[in-house]
Design an enzyme around this catalytic site. Structure first.
Site, PDB file in Angstrom:
ATOM      1  N   ARG A 173       0.774  -1.396  -0.002  1.00  0.00           N
ATOM      2  CA  ARG A 173       0.116   0.003  -0.159  1.00  0.00           C
ATOM      3  C   ARG A 173       0.978   1.589   0.190  1.00  0.00           C
ATOM      4  NH1 ARG A 173      -5.420   1.897   1.380  1.00  0.00           N
ATOM      5  NH2 ARG A 173      -6.094  -0.262   0.954  1.00  0.00           N
ATOM      6  N   GLU A 200      -9.657   6.150   7.452  1.00  0.00           N
ATOM      7  CA  GLU A 200      -7.895   6.540   7.544  1.00  0.00           C
ATOM      8  C   GLU A 200      -7.036   7.425   6.713  1.00  0.00           C
ATOM      9  OE1 GLU A 200      -5.736   1.957   6.880  1.00  0.00           O
ATOM     10  OE2 GLU A 200      -7.897   2.622   5.579  1.00  0.00           O
TER      11      GLU A 200
END
Length: 779
Positions: free
Chosen positions: A325, A727
């Site tokens: 990621r 997030e």
């Protein structure tokens, strides 16, 4: 403990139940102190308390372990080591390399060696300290630099490349190289790691656990016990914070408590204190990022070669997906035509680092924002103008380095709208005037964007399940695979179900997440909790609603498509019936009023080997403008103002989303400015308590803190066209780091500002001193 009062049902809310400001379903209990967490539950008869014996060295072999004094301590009932595990002595979530109890080899300070169960918590902790362990100590690899020198790789390096960046950089009008160190972060959840295991009959085990991933805890505990998954039930009503630190980390403590409960036949509770929690659990991965970039006079990036190096710790945990990621977010909002991204995942003799809000994305973004800022300062340009010049655009400028087309690019509109509404240009001019006349205090300003991919990068995890019961009185019971950690997931999913039935939120009750109600669930993580569980719950509710509509259509002689559910009633063909009455009639008509729902995220397709494809369903966007002031004599600093414009799609609950944005931003600011993890050369964590590890307090939140939501429906078919919000806001705080750099740049000199994260007062003072010396022509 405060006196428990009867629970109150939520107040009725306006119809429809979605797209309204609705309080958190447990808000009243939070305020009153009546919300129950694991340690608040009444302790069952015969309860034992557990503690873990820990390694005092970072790397070595166990030569001997004398536990006779531990077993002899008053109140001790059982002591377990690796030899006593009936099943698999491991809680690794992906790779079996994370032992419950060390078996010969220890690889970090604080590693679990054995477990003690005693009649009191004090007795268990005191006994655990009496172990006599002899080691053959070996050299410890603690830092990224040491791991690099030793070629110590936990996982193979990964690389994504497009074009020929090396040649493009060499031919570019301007070239730069740079480096930034990005520190880790402790989760510092209010409720620490805790599990309460209660043995049942025929080998069954029930576990109350503070975990984001009940199904994984279920599986790993069953594996440790040597039993099938159906012998273990894991239950979670709520957590007192998690932030990723309870995605995998809870399994060790759940397994230890379950093993002790199984051995003794008595309930066992294992609760860590803050120091042990910080020593024994993983952190956000710390990174070092290096780059070489070629660009033109206006700051357009022509070629970029960027290298990410992370400290993963002793075991694999989730480091593969986290570093993937990070790689996927090295572009942030910017089109990079010729690009090479290399990712190194190092093994060190420190506690295994793990998931943390953003899951590697923040570290990737910090790297590219450093590149942008360095280019701007090298060319003497406004950093915002360089950001605007490099944004993704139309055809030819809309493909990420990993091959995904950016179809929903609203970053240009968000940045421009925020710059105008928060008066960026005017404040930039005023700030320059202030700095010219202020020799000691210097102000800085920065506007940075966020583009964050939504979905698990491990594709099979993108699934959710739910169970909905409609009772004969018209009330609804809802259960789903998501967990509540304060973010409001239970509230949002209940809103979705209430809206599907056209009833008030007060008629829907959400029950504890349990593995015996909804099986095989994914972690509540990756910001996908509402996307997955909200859609699964909606699908379950629609199954029941369609049954009700079919019954009414037959009775009323109308087309089923004409039946509507709203305002607490069903209508069609000029007739209507109260929803509560309808539920009673459906029950009497022997209609099934229970359904399961399932949802799998569409469109995701990425090659696990090359990392090329579409790892995300969509992107969430945002931008933040931060203003700071620094004291050039001490390095002390303060955040003066924040303006945020954030993309939540068509928000299900704007007040909850604003809370997530505010909290995420402050947590990100803490990571980048004050939260410093210090390991000594022997691998011991020296900042393992609030006395030495500082998180933001109320005084660090500026009075000027404006949060505005973009009320733009998601282009993808998510639940009510909303977007994830857990997030992405954390990365808005990158603007604070760059505002601090901007203030340092005002101290003299020219070119890129060298300031690592966290930008503590000490680091700011060193950066200021370097700029002042540069301004005076000194080396």
């Amino acid at each position: 403990m405060s006196t428990q009062r009867p629970a109150r049902a939520p107040a009725p809310v306006p119809f429809p139940a979605v797209h309204h400001d609705i309080r958190h379903e447990s808000a009243h209990a939070h305020v009153a102190g009546t919300a129950r967490y694991v340690d608040d539950m009444p302790e069952p008869a015969g309860l034992l308390h557990a503690a873990l014996g820990q390694s005092r060295i970072a790397h070595g072999r166990i030569l001997s372990m004398d536990l006779s004094a531990v077993r002899a301590y008053p109140g001790v009932v059982a002591v377990l080591t690796a030899a006593d595990v009936p099943g698999v002595n491991d809680v690794g979530p992906v790779v079996a390399d994370d032992p419950i109890f060390a078996d010969g080899l220890v690889e970090y300070v604080g590693q679990s060696l054995f477990a003690v169960a005693a009649t009191s918590r004090q007795a268990a902790r005191a006994a655990a300290r009496l172990a006599k362990v002899e080691y053959e100590e070996r050299p410890a690899i603690v830092t990224i630099a040491q791991a690099r020198a030793a070629d110590s790789h936990l996982l193979p390096p990964r690389r994504v490349q497009r074009g020929d960046p090396e040649s493009v950089i060499a031919a570019a009008p301007h070239r730069l190289s740079g480096h930034i160190v990005i520190g880790g972060q402790d989760h510092f959840y209010l409720e620490g790691q805790i599990s309460l295991a209660t043995p049942g009959e025929d080998g069954d085990m029930h576990i109350l656990c503070s975990t984001q991933h009940p199904s994984e805890v279920q599986h790993l505990v069953a594996r440790a016990l040597g039993r099938p998954d159906n012998a273990v039930v894991v239950e979670v009503r709520r957590m007192g914070g998690a932030f990723g630190g309870k995605e995998t980390q809870a399994s060790l403590f759940a397994a230890a408590s379950a093993l002790l409960a199984d051995r003794t036949g008595r309930p066992v509770k294992l609760r860590l204190d803050r120091d042990d929690d910080m020593v024994m659990t993983g952190k956000r991965h710390d990174f070092e990022t290096r780059y070489s970039v070629g660009f033109d006079d206006q700051g357009h990036i022509l070629g970029l070669d960027i290298t990410l190096e992370s400290r993963c710790g002793m075991s694999t945990d989730l480091s593969g997906a986290i570093n993937d990621r990070a790689l996927f977010h090295c572009d942030n909002c910017y089109f990079l035509p010729d690009i090479r991204i290399t990712s190194y995942r190092y093994k060190t003799h420190t506690v295994s680092n793990t998931a943390f809000r953003g899951f590697g994305g923040p570290q990737g973004m910090v790297g590219i924002e450093q590149v942008i800022d360095d280019i701007a300062r090298h060319r003497g340009l406004d950093p915002l103008d360089v950001r605007l010049a490099n944004l993704y655009g139309g055809p030819g400028r809309d493909i990420t380095p990993y091959g995904m087309r950016v179809e929903d690019n609203v970053a240009p509109q968000i940045i421009q709208r925020l710059a105008d509404s928060a008066q960026y240009r005017e404040r930039r001019a005023a700030l320059a005037d202030f700095n010219r006349t202020s020799p000691i205090l210097k102000r800085g300003l920065a506007l940075t964007p966020v583009k964050f991919g939504i979905s698990f990068t491990t594709s099979f995890l993108n699934q959710g399940g739910a169970l909905v019961h409609l009772y004969a009185d018209g009330s609804v019971m809802l259960n789903h695979g998501g967990t509540e950690m304060g973010q409001g997931l239970y509230t949002k999913v209940a809103q979705v179900v209430a809206d599907a039935f056209g009833i008030g939120l007060d008629r829907v009750r959400v029950t504890s997440t349990r593995t015996d109600k909804v099986p095989n669930t994914s972690a509540t993580a990756a910001s996908a909790g509402t996307d997955l569980n909200g859609m699964a719950a909606y699908n379950a509710a629609i199954i029941i609603r369609d049954r009700l509509a079919g019954m009414l259509a037959e009775r009323w002689g109308v087309d089923v498509a004409d039946i509507r559910f709203a305002d607490g009633k069903a209508t069609g063909g000029g007739q209507e019936i109260a929803f509560d009455d309808l539920a009673r009639q459906a029950y009497l008509a022997r209609l099934s009023l229970s359904a399961t729902g399932f949802y799998a995220t569409p469109k995701i397709d990425v090659d696990k080997q090359t990392l090329i494809g579409r790892p995300f369903y969509y992107f969430a966007y945002g931008a933040a403008l931060s203003e700071v002031v620094i004291d050039t004599l001490t390095g002390e600093n303060k955040l003066l103002a924040v303006d945020i414009l954030h993309d939540c799609g068509k928000s299900l609950n704007p007040v909850l989303d604003r809370g997530q944005i505010e909290g995420g931003f402050i947590q990100g600011m803490g990571w980048l400015t004050m939260e410093e993890l210090v390991f000594d050369a022997a691998g011991r964590l020296r900042t393992h308590a609030p006395s030495t590890y500082k998180i933001p307090g109320c005084g660090d939140v500026p009075d000027h803190f404006n949060v505005t939501l973009c009320d733009w429906p998601n282009g993808e078919d998510t639940i009510h066209r909303s977007k994830a919000v857990g997030e992405p806001p954390l990365m808005l705080a990158i603007s604070v780091l760059h505002a601090l750099k901007d203030a340092v740049a005002a101290c003299g000199g020219s070119g890129p500002v060298l300031l690592d994260a966290p930008a503590t007062p000490e680091r700011i003072l060193l950066a200021v001193t370097a700029r002042q010396r540069q301004g005076r022509g000194q080396a």
